[in-house]
Write a protein that holds these residues in place. Structure first.
Motif, PDB file in Angstrom:
ATOM      1  N   ALA A  92       0.809  -1.217   0.000  1.00  0.00           N
ATOM      2  CA  ALA A  92       0.000   0.000   0.000  1.00  0.00           C
ATOM      3  C   ALA A  92       0.845   1.271   0.000  1.00  0.00           C
ATOM      4  CB  ALA A  92      -0.927   0.006   1.209  1.00  0.00           C
ATOM      5  N   ILE A  94       2.758   2.512   2.430  1.00  0.00           N
ATOM      6  CA  ILE A  94       2.596   3.215   3.697  1.00  0.00           C
ATOM      7  C   ILE A  94       3.883   3.049   4.488  1.00  0.00           C
ATOM      8  CG2 ILE A  94       1.282   3.342   5.848  1.00  0.00           C
ATOM      9  CD1 ILE A  94      -1.103   2.216   4.356  1.00  0.00           C
ATOM     10  N   TRP A 140      -8.720   0.511   6.154  1.00  0.00           N
ATOM     11  CA  TRP A 140      -8.131   1.602   5.374  1.00  0.00           C
ATOM     12  C   TRP A 140      -6.872   1.138   4.653  1.00  0.00           C
ATOM     13  CZ3 TRP A 140      -3.429   4.321   6.022  1.00  0.00           C
ATOM     14  CH2 TRP A 140      -3.306   5.453   5.224  1.00  0.00           C
ATOM     15  N   ARG A 144      -6.434   1.151   0.598  1.00  0.00           N
ATOM     16  CA  ARG A 144      -5.311   1.859  -0.035  1.00  0.00           C
ATOM     17  C   ARG A 144      -4.480   0.899  -0.888  1.00  0.00           C
ATOM     18  NH1 ARG A 144      -2.289   6.663   1.195  1.00  0.00           N
ATOM     19  NH2 ARG A 144      -0.113   6.461   0.541  1.00  0.00           N
ATOM     20  N   LYS A 145      -4.270  -0.302  -0.401  1.00  0.00           N
ATOM     21  CA  LYS A 145      -3.542  -1.292  -1.185  1.00  0.00           C
ATOM     22  C   LYS A 145      -4.312  -1.665  -2.452  1.00  0.00           C
ATOM     23  CE  LYS A 145      -2.597  -6.149  -1.459  1.00  0.00           C
ATOM     24  NZ  LYS A 145      -2.936  -7.466  -0.918  1.00  0.00           N
ATOM     25  N   ARG A 147      -6.504   0.133  -4.138  1.00  0.00           N
ATOM     26  CA  ARG A 147      -6.436   1.228  -5.110  1.00  0.00           C
ATOM     27  C   ARG A 147      -5.083   1.277  -5.800  1.00  0.00           C
ATOM     28  NH1 ARG A 147      -9.209   4.264  -1.031  1.00  0.00           N
ATOM     29  NH2 ARG A 147      -7.211   5.177  -0.408  1.00  0.00           N
ATOM     30  N   ARG A 148      -4.016   1.062  -5.036  1.00  0.00           N
ATOM     31  CA  ARG A 148      -2.680   1.125  -5.631  1.00  0.00           C
ATOM     32  C   ARG A 148      -2.456  -0.039  -6.597  1.00  0.00           C
ATOM     33  NH1 ARG A 148       2.838  -0.216  -4.214  1.00  0.00           N
ATOM     34  NH2 ARG A 148       4.221   1.465  -4.903  1.00  0.00           N
TER      35      ARG A 148
END
Length: 327
Positions: A92, A94, A140, A144-145, A147-148
């Motif tokens: 992700a 992060i 979350w 996020r992962k 979407r990436r």
């Protein structure tokens, strides 16, 4: 005498305690962060020779921290799920350690349980609220992962076509990947740049591509990596292979888009069926207050609520199975 609802002041005090605790966690993380000292040690070791640099790199891998708190880092390093979550954080993109999200999840779960206990007497309701809030940080991370990885999958066919055109023009495979790094945006630029750096530092092409496949959760990338590895062992026209893979991935994306459009009606029906009972109950409660009190106070009403929630969950799983079609 029954106790009334909690005042706004008590809720504000509870939220203030939560924010102070989260702030304290970030401060402790900041004070115990030794990444700058570790980087300086590695640079100093690299100036003394290749063997020392290799030892420093190996030591850095061994000392990968999941939290700035020592006791939490030891606990997380012994768990299997924490390694999977740490990998998900990397996918992700992060940079925050896993310990931050674990502590935040505990704080949210405790806050949700305490806040629910102020209004609800049922322990299952308190537990459900606490678990739901506690899972929010990990949800979350997963979003996020996703979407990436979806953006990486969208960029992959054009990137492979660029690599194929570079090979036809006489460039090397690494030069084609360098063109992708210079022409494309994140996330594919960063992942390909990391692979190029590994190859330039002496790592084999097959090993670097395996690391790329491990870092990126994209099934379409497996076709590309496996094909390049086979071509390195057996030979063949790599430009044509890469071009065919790019065409195949693009056609799969088109098919997935058509399936998503055709299944949109089923997904919308699932949302309507799931949210309609709650909207109806809210409307009845507003129009006729007290009409549904018996449902929440009588033992038979509790049984009916659990039965309805179970049937709704089963319906959601069935609809989800129907609208999710693997390509």
């Amino acid at each position: 005498m029954t106790e009334g609802p909690p005042s706004i002041l008590s809720l504000a005090w509870l939220l203030s305690l939560v924010y102070v605790f989260v702030a304290a966690v970030f401060v402790v993380r900041r004070l115990t962060d030794k990444s700058g000292k570790e980087l300086a040690r590695r640079i100093k070791a690299a100036t003394r020779g290749r063997d020392a640099a290799t030892d420093a790199a190996g030591d850095l891998v061994k000392r990968h921290e999941m939290s700035g708190l020592r006791w939490l880092d030891v606990f997380l390093s012994r768990q299997a799920w924490s390694r999977r979550m740490d990998k998900m954080l990397a996918q992700a993109d992060i940079e925050a350690p896993l310990g931050i999200f674990v502590l935040l999840s505990l704080v949210l779960a405790t806050t949700g349980y305490v806040a629910a206990s102020l209004y609800a007497q049922n322990p299952f309701v308190r537990l459900a609220v606490g678990i739901g809030l506690g899972l929010l940080p990990f949800k979350w991370i997963a979003m996020r992962k996703a979407r990436r990885m979806q953006e990486f999958e969208r960029q992959l066919p054009e990137a492979l076509e660029l690599v194929g055109r570079a090979l036809r023009a006489g460039h090397t495979f690494t030069s084609g990947m360098g063109m992708v790094v210079s022409e494309f945006a994140e996330p594919i630029r960063g992942e390909f740049q990391t692979t190029m750096e590994e190859i330039n530092f002496g790592m084999g092409v097959a090993v670097a591509l395996d690391n790329l496949m491990d870092r990126v959760d994209c099934p379409d990338l497996n076709f590309f990596v496996v094909s390049v590895k086979i071509q390195n062992e057996t030979g063949g026209n790599l430009a044509e292979i890469v071009g065919n893979i790019a065409w195949l991935i693009r056609e799969r994306l088109k098919l997935k888009g058509r399936i998503r459009v055709l299944s949109a009606e089923g997904r919308m029906a699932a949302w309507v069926l799931c949210l309609l009972p709650f909207f109806v109950c809210g409307a009845v409660q507003v129009l006729n207050p007290g009409y549904l009190n018996l449902l929440f106070t009588a033992p038979l009403g509790h049984i009916l609520i659990y039965l309805v929630m179970g049937l709704m969950t089963m319906g959601i799983l069935v609809i989800r199975k129907m609208v999710r079609i693997e390509v």
